[in-house]
Scaffold this motif. Sequence first.
Motif, short mmCIF file in Angstrom:
data_model
loop_
_atom_site.label_atom_id
_atom_site.label_comp_id
_atom_site.label_asym_id
_atom_site.label_seq_id
_atom_site.Cartn_x
_atom_site.Cartn_y
_atom_site.Cartn_z
N ALA A 192 0.71 -1.15 -0.12
CA ALA A 192 -0.04 0.10 0.10
C ALA A 192 0.87 1.15 -0.04
CB ALA A 192 -0.88 0.15 1.15
N ALA A 201 0.18 -5.17 -7.97
CA ALA A 201 -0.88 -4.37 -7.82
C ALA A 201 -1.20 -3.34 -8.95
CB ALA A 201 -0.66 -3.70 -6.38
N SER A 255 2.69 1.90 -3.33
CA SER A 255 1.79 2.16 -4.57
C SER A 255 1.72 3.80 -4.44
CB SER A 255 0.45 1.71 -4.23
OG SER A 255 -0.27 2.39 -3.31
N ASP A 256 2.20 4.50 -3.33
CA ASP A 256 2.58 6.03 -3.53
C ASP A 256 3.89 6.46 -3.45
OD1 ASP A 256 0.90 8.41 -3.22
OD2 ASP A 256 1.36 8.42 -1.20
N THR A 311 -5.74 1.59 -4.40
CA THR A 311 -4.95 0.45 -4.80
C THR A 311 -5.91 -0.61 -4.88
OG1 THR A 311 -3.09 1.58 -3.80
CG2 THR A 311 -2.84 -0.72 -4.34
N SER A 341 -2.58 0.89 -9.05
CA SER A 341 -3.26 2.01 -8.17
C SER A 341 -3.25 3.17 -9.05
CB SER A 341 -1.83 1.95 -7.27
OG SER A 341 -2.17 3.07 -6.39
#
Lengths: 272, 272
Positions: free
Chosen positions: B190, B262, B193-194, B217, B264
Amino acid sequence: MTSISTHPFDSATGLTALGDGRYAGHTEAGYANMVGPFGGITAATLLSAALHDPRRLADPVALTVNFAGPVADGAFEIDAQPVRTNNATQHWIITMTQNGEVTTTATAVFGRRRDAWGSTEVTPPAVPSAADVPVTRAPGFPAWLNNYEMRFVEGGGDFLDPDAGERPDSTTTLWVRDNPVRPLDYSALAALSDVFFPRVMLRLGRMVPAGTVSLTTYFHADAELLAETTESILGTARAQHFGNGFFDQTASLWTAAGDLLATSHQVVYYKA
Amino acid sequence: MTSISTHPFDSATGLTALGDGRYAGHTEAGYANMVGPFGGITAATLLSAALHDPRRLADPVALTVNFAGPVADGAFEIDAQPVRTNNATQHWIITMTQNGEVTTTATAVFGRRRDAWGSTEVTPPAVPSAADVPVTRAPGFPAWLNNYEMRFVEGGGDFLDPDAGERPDSTTTLWVRDNPVRPLDYSALAALSDVFFPRVMLRLGRMVPAGTVSLTTYFHADAELLAETTESILGTARAQHFGNGFFDQTASLWTAAGDLLATSHQVVYYKA
């Protein structure tokens, strides 16, 4: 005498204010999906609650809708609360319940748009104009399809054909608009972002159980661009990954002039 | 004596259970961004609250985090509630507050993964292996960059160079992992993803005010794939549209073996 008619979309998303951010509504048979209502109309209804709330600041920037459980035919209640209001943005939590049980949750961000440097890095697919693509006759079931005029450029409705067979690619591109025609606004755009049937069915060429779990739409259009958009819009969607019973979909919605109205993403449950 | 050390990530996302889904935590100076904490660590912390909750069903499928207001250095409280639990999916609403004011909201979907037909339609960018790409030395500010080992393949950190100039494309591709190395789990994913700095700065080649408004995400990796992922992962991100003070970003995260971990998406406020 001429009766004043309400567009089916406005009837389906219509709410009665109960005070304190609570709203009463009911499902509309005309927007029924296989089971429960079309997800797009639920998304539009949740957004409408905040849009019509007197506490609302500015226009929508982002909407995430989580389809937590089935929505039964009949009455529902929506609770829409602005949990944080800033100078330029406002954040909402919105919840739909039936008989006290949560069916759907959403978060919405509203934001003041302002003049700024801009650029669109992606381009719409090269397609014939809407007038040059025949309208696909809605199959009658599920009912919600009758509320949209669809002209498929690629990845059309032949998943309903038992002989369609597998496809190597999940892309659908179509011209679409409300039927009957209705001015485009943020609620209608929220619904249109969910207009693509489950990508797993397109890939496999057959009907399989599938349902959106979470849907996120980013609204790039300002109110002026929406007001100018009176013709069919161009939508294109594809999956990126299918596995373990969940797949994602990424979509974009464009004006005929090539302006990007919205980008939208969702994750979908499936059995196959 | 050897002291037992806690990884900075676990320290930053660590929470104390207060009961009834409430958790106490505090910001960590090591994950500070320009203003407040790195958004990825906030996203990871909100997800961690649900992950550690005894009511939690299965593994994360989707996470949306809305950055409603600034997070001040110091203590915060998280309220994490499962609002609907089904056989295969569970839906949460998670809220971070400081002094009773909402700073951040999130919705999370957990879901049981099961054997199913699968396909990945997108492909990772063609890149040299991580070992063949030099590590970019973290600039020291903002602090959070020191917690990641980054090897830029394209669209690197030269926005910090005042002479970088404008670019025609906002794509960044990099190999990245936690520094020091830490096993990959859903919280770490998580945060990763940023990890892409604001695309508007890459395009304009200069620092401008920008902050993520909403981040979504979708977790494609199951627990087994995460456990197998012990090397750097490949991330690629780009904007699709900048306009009126908001832009979107779409990203994907891959294993070195080419498995999609993932996808996102986020929408970001900017002034330029």
